[in-house]
Motif scaffolding. Structure first.
Motif: not given
Length: 130
Positions: A90-101, A107-112
């Motif tokens: 999420y972080a790497l995608a958001y830093l590059k292009d917010p539309a790709k986060r 995935v993160g929320m599935s783990g949570w």
């Protein structure tokens, strides 16, 4: 596997440090003076990543430890690693292009969500037994 939640906790601290460092680096690079939280779009993305990760961590860590302490240590650790991978993605995608986060966030929320289910089962079972 019983120590996996502790490793996940350390990785979470490193993730938080990484997002903090990214914001500090962006502040210097784009000349954003504290306490400003807006300015260059790249700074604003770094700041949002940091804040969103911090907000998620507040829900994540207690759930991780509830699941771990109420009978699901190994599975909690695995779900915690899924959360870490998702948050980094999420972080790497958001830093590059917010539309790709989105995929990293899912995935993160599935783990949570898995941790939440494990914690509910563990605490519920403990309350019934008594």
């Amino acid at each position: 596997m019983t120590h996996l939640p502790a490793l996940v906790t350390l990785l979470t601290v490193l993730l938080l440090f990484g997002t903090m460092w990214a914001v500090g680096h962006a502040r210097g690079k784009y000349g954003i003076k504290a306490p400003a939280t807006s300015g260059h779009p790249a700074f604003e993305r770094a700041y949002r990543v940091q804040m969103n990760t911090l907000e998620n961590t507040v829900m994540f860590l207690p759930t991780l430890w509830l699941a771990a302490n109420y009978g699901f240590s190994g599975w909690a650790g695995v779900a915690g690693l899924v959360w870490i991978v998702g948050r980094v993605w999420y972080a790497l995608a958001y830093l590059k292009d917010p539309a790709k986060r989105g995929p990293g966030y899912v995935v993160g929320m599935s783990g949570w969500a898995a941790l939440l289910v494990l914690a509910c089962i563990g605490v519920g079972r403990a309350m019934l037994v008594g």
